[in-house]
Design an enzyme around this catalytic site. Structure first.
Site, PDB file in Angstrom:
ATOM      1  N   ASP A 143       2.834  -5.318  -4.982  1.00  0.00           N
ATOM      2  CA  ASP A 143       3.989  -4.073  -4.492  1.00  0.00           C
ATOM      3  C   ASP A 143       2.963  -3.140  -3.903  1.00  0.00           C
ATOM      4  O   ASP A 143       1.822  -3.089  -4.423  1.00  0.00           O
ATOM      5  CB  ASP A 143       4.696  -3.770  -5.695  1.00  0.00           C
ATOM      6  CG  ASP A 143       6.232  -3.327  -5.239  1.00  0.00           C
ATOM      7  OD1 ASP A 143       6.044  -3.305  -4.039  1.00  0.00           O
ATOM      8  OD2 ASP A 143       6.904  -3.134  -6.091  1.00  0.00           O
ATOM      9  N   ASP A 144       3.713  -2.370  -3.303  1.00  0.00           N
ATOM     10  CA  ASP A 144       3.102  -1.358  -2.541  1.00  0.00           C
ATOM     11  C   ASP A 144       2.586  -0.230  -3.767  1.00  0.00           C
ATOM     12  O   ASP A 144       1.769   0.615  -3.276  1.00  0.00           O
ATOM     13  CB  ASP A 144       3.911  -0.595  -1.461  1.00  0.00           C
ATOM     14  CG  ASP A 144       5.329  -0.331  -1.690  1.00  0.00           C
ATOM     15  OD1 ASP A 144       5.828  -0.637  -3.042  1.00  0.00           O
ATOM     16  OD2 ASP A 144       6.214  -0.018  -0.961  1.00  0.00           O
TER      17      ASP A 144
ATOM     18  N   ASP B 224       5.990   3.538  -9.748  1.00  0.00           N
ATOM     19  CA  ASP B 224       6.284   4.670  -9.989  1.00  0.00           C
ATOM     20  C   ASP B 224       6.811   4.889 -11.337  1.00  0.00           C
ATOM     21  O   ASP B 224       6.061   5.229 -12.253  1.00  0.00           O
ATOM     22  CB  ASP B 224       7.501   5.184  -8.979  1.00  0.00           C
ATOM     23  CG  ASP B 224       7.843   6.713  -8.812  1.00  0.00           C
ATOM     24  OD1 ASP B 224       7.864   7.393  -9.945  1.00  0.00           O
ATOM     25  OD2 ASP B 224       8.149   7.261  -7.794  1.00  0.00           O
TER      26      ASP B 224
END
Ligand SMILES: O=P(O)(O)OC[C@H]1O[C@H](OP(=O)(O)OP(=O)(O)O)[C@H](O)[C@@H]1O
Ligand SMILES: Nc1nc2[nH]cnc2c(=O)[nH]1
Ligand SMILES: [Mg+2]
Length: 176
Positions: free
Chosen positions: A110-111, A114
């Site tokens: 995934d980028d 968070d």
């Protein structure tokens, strides 16, 4: 919202600190991530968490020589507001088989992480997979096996596919 209530802040407004990433920088960071992953693999397949994971997954898979790429499609943020997680498409039966049912030998990409909610959900689907992200914020970081850059929780990362070049006022006029 009731009269007099403060307006609800989006995740991006709460984060406050902008961290814009260019295509060049992103490509470099993905390559750096691959250097680390190359020590951990080989991997049978890459599982991209869409949509943000698609771009790093393509770069990482290219560098690692992996040609099987699957997606797990999850919606959580509507631009910058986090809602309930929705799995729109699960991992394919074929990719599940390659990971022996638990994700062993699979690479989830995934980028960013968070709060870690998205990553946690995918980890539950593939407990033995290796989970890599390009960027990590402190709350989500414990979920990730390999990442490149940690940014503070109050940072909002702007990706090149979400942004465009525009005028920026001079610092002395109050620009951040
Ligand atoms: O750790 P969390 O708090 O769960 O947040 C991280 C997730 O949020 C973003 O995806 P988003 O839901 O915005 O969807 P997108 O990838 O389609 O842009 C990002 O690409 C991660 O997948
Ligand atoms: N673009 C972007 N999406 C996010 N989703 C959760 N956190 C972030 C962030 O910092 N940037
Ligand atoms: Mg995403």
């Amino acid at each position: 919202m009731m009269a007099g209530d403060a307006p609800e802040l989006s995740a991006q407004e709460r984060a406050g600190r902008p961290f814009p990433v260019s295509w060049d920088q992103f490509h470099r960071d993905c390559r750096a991530l691959t250097w680390r992953l190359n020590e951990v693999g080989p991997f049978h397949a890459v599982i991209a968490i869409t949509r943000g994971g698609l771009v790093p997954a393509a770069i990482v898979a290219r560098e690692l020589g992996v040609r099987v790429i699957d997606t797990v499609c999850i919606a959580s943020y509507d631009h910058d507001k986090q809602g309930e997680l929705q799995v729109l498409k699960g991992i394919s039966e074929q990719a599940m088989k390659l990971g022996g049912g638990t994700g062993k030998g699979l690479l989830i990409v995934d980028d960013l992480v968070d709060t870690g909610k998205t990553g946690k959900l995918v980890r539950e689907m593939l407990p033995d997979a290796h989970f890599a992200t390009v960027y990590a914020k402190p709350k989500g970081r414990p979920l990730v096996d390999t990442f490149i850059t940690e940014v503070s929780q109050d940072t909002w990362i702007f990706f090149p596919w979400d942004t465009a070049l525009s005028y920026h006022p001079p610092l002395r006029d109050g620009a951040a």
